[in-house]
Design a protein around this motif. Sequence first.
Motif, short mmCIF file in Angstrom:
data_model
loop_
_atom_site.label_atom_id
_atom_site.label_comp_id
_atom_site.label_asym_id
_atom_site.label_seq_id
_atom_site.Cartn_x
_atom_site.Cartn_y
_atom_site.Cartn_z
N GLY A 30 0.82 -1.21 0.00
CA GLY A 30 0.00 0.00 0.00
C GLY A 30 0.85 1.26 0.00
N ASP A 31 1.93 1.24 0.79
CA ASP A 31 2.86 2.38 0.80
C ASP A 31 3.44 2.61 -0.59
OD1 ASP A 31 2.50 2.63 3.56
OD2 ASP A 31 4.41 1.67 4.06
N ALA A 32 3.82 1.53 -1.27
CA ALA A 32 4.42 1.63 -2.60
C ALA A 32 3.41 2.16 -3.62
CB ALA A 32 4.96 0.28 -3.05
N ARG A 33 2.16 1.72 -3.53
CA ARG A 33 1.14 2.25 -4.44
C ARG A 33 0.98 3.75 -4.27
NH1 ARG A 33 -2.06 -2.70 -3.10
NH2 ARG A 33 -2.99 -1.44 -1.47
N GLN A 34 0.90 4.20 -3.01
CA GLN A 34 0.77 5.64 -2.76
C GLN A 34 2.01 6.39 -3.24
OE1 GLN A 34 -1.87 7.34 -1.77
NE2 GLN A 34 -0.69 9.23 -1.98
N TRP A 35 3.18 5.83 -2.98
CA TRP A 35 4.44 6.44 -3.43
C TRP A 35 4.44 6.58 -4.95
CZ3 TRP A 35 8.13 4.15 -6.60
CH2 TRP A 35 9.32 4.86 -6.76
N ALA A 36 4.03 5.54 -5.66
CA ALA A 36 4.02 5.58 -7.13
C ALA A 36 3.06 6.67 -7.62
CB ALA A 36 3.62 4.22 -7.70
N ARG A 37 1.87 6.75 -7.02
CA ARG A 37 0.92 7.81 -7.39
C ARG A 37 1.57 9.19 -7.26
NH1 ARG A 37 -2.44 4.94 -4.08
NH2 ARG A 37 -3.95 3.69 -5.19
N GLU A 38 2.20 9.42 -6.12
CA GLU A 38 2.82 10.72 -5.84
C GLU A 38 3.94 11.03 -6.83
OE1 GLU A 38 4.04 10.48 -1.78
OE2 GLU A 38 1.96 10.45 -1.04
N ILE A 51 -2.97 5.11 -13.03
CA ILE A 51 -3.81 4.01 -12.55
C ILE A 51 -3.22 2.67 -12.97
CG2 ILE A 51 -6.08 2.92 -12.82
CD1 ILE A 51 -7.20 5.84 -13.02
N ASP A 52 -2.82 2.56 -14.24
CA ASP A 52 -2.20 1.31 -14.71
C ASP A 52 -0.89 1.03 -13.98
OD1 ASP A 52 -4.28 0.99 -16.50
OD2 ASP A 52 -3.13 1.62 -18.26
N ALA A 53 -0.08 2.06 -13.80
CA ALA A 53 1.22 1.88 -13.14
C ALA A 53 1.04 1.43 -11.69
CB ALA A 53 2.02 3.18 -13.20
N VAL A 54 0.07 1.98 -10.99
CA VAL A 54 -0.17 1.59 -9.60
C VAL A 54 -0.57 0.12 -9.52
CG1 VAL A 54 -1.72 1.98 -7.63
CG2 VAL A 54 -0.62 3.92 -8.77
N THR A 75 11.70 0.87 -9.06
CA THR A 75 12.18 2.04 -9.79
C THR A 75 11.16 2.46 -10.83
OG1 THR A 75 14.44 1.25 -9.52
CG2 THR A 75 14.10 2.98 -11.15
N LEU A 76 10.89 3.76 -10.92
CA LEU A 76 10.02 4.34 -11.94
C LEU A 76 10.85 5.30 -12.77
CD1 LEU A 76 6.97 5.33 -9.70
CD2 LEU A 76 7.27 3.21 -11.00
N ILE A 133 11.05 -6.27 -15.17
CA ILE A 133 10.99 -4.97 -15.85
C ILE A 133 9.73 -4.94 -16.70
CG2 ILE A 133 12.18 -3.41 -17.44
CD1 ILE A 133 14.75 -5.17 -16.60
N ALA A 134 8.91 -3.91 -16.50
CA ALA A 134 7.68 -3.73 -17.26
C ALA A 134 7.74 -2.38 -17.97
CB ALA A 134 6.47 -3.77 -16.33
N LEU A 135 7.45 -2.39 -19.26
CA LEU A 135 7.47 -1.17 -20.08
C LEU A 135 6.03 -0.78 -20.40
CD1 LEU A 135 10.31 -2.21 -22.54
CD2 LEU A 135 10.52 -0.99 -20.36
N LEU A 136 5.59 0.35 -19.87
CA LEU A 136 4.22 0.83 -20.03
C LEU A 136 4.21 2.04 -20.93
CD1 LEU A 136 1.21 0.66 -19.14
CD2 LEU A 136 1.83 2.18 -17.23
N GLU A 137 3.47 1.97 -22.02
CA GLU A 137 3.34 3.12 -22.91
C GLU A 137 2.41 4.14 -22.27
OE1 GLU A 137 2.84 2.40 -27.11
OE2 GLU A 137 3.49 0.32 -26.82
#
Length: 143
Positions: A30-38, A51-54, A75-76, A133-137
Amino acid sequence: MSGESERWATYVRANAWVWQTPAVHPHTIGDARQWAREQLAYQHVPEEAVIDAVLIVSELLTSVLREAPGEAELTLLVEDDLLTITCADRDTAEIRSGTLDRTSAFGRSLAIVDLMTRACFIRKRTGGGKRVIALLEIAAPES
């Protein structure tokens, strides 16, 4: 944007935002999801991609929790129209190939990530462990 707590630390390395935790627990996901959003909002990534990245972050860290408990690094990296999401662990189990094994619990859980992304693959990590490793367009970040 940088922060630290007992459970995780954030820093910037080579234009990438990095999240580290000494051990993955259900609450750290949950912490990581919030961190990614921020972090992605700070980089002006469009909401649909956030949304997809989270969801991808959640799937990757859940896999670490199930398959390779212990230290994790997320890593983002946003470059033009591509978001690279990397989840690294220190699991010592042998990696059988550089692609997903959909017959294992780990591979099945990553199938959704593979479907959502341009590519998803596994590489050995220097010093032991692996990187998924995931590559998101994404649309080009707004300025």
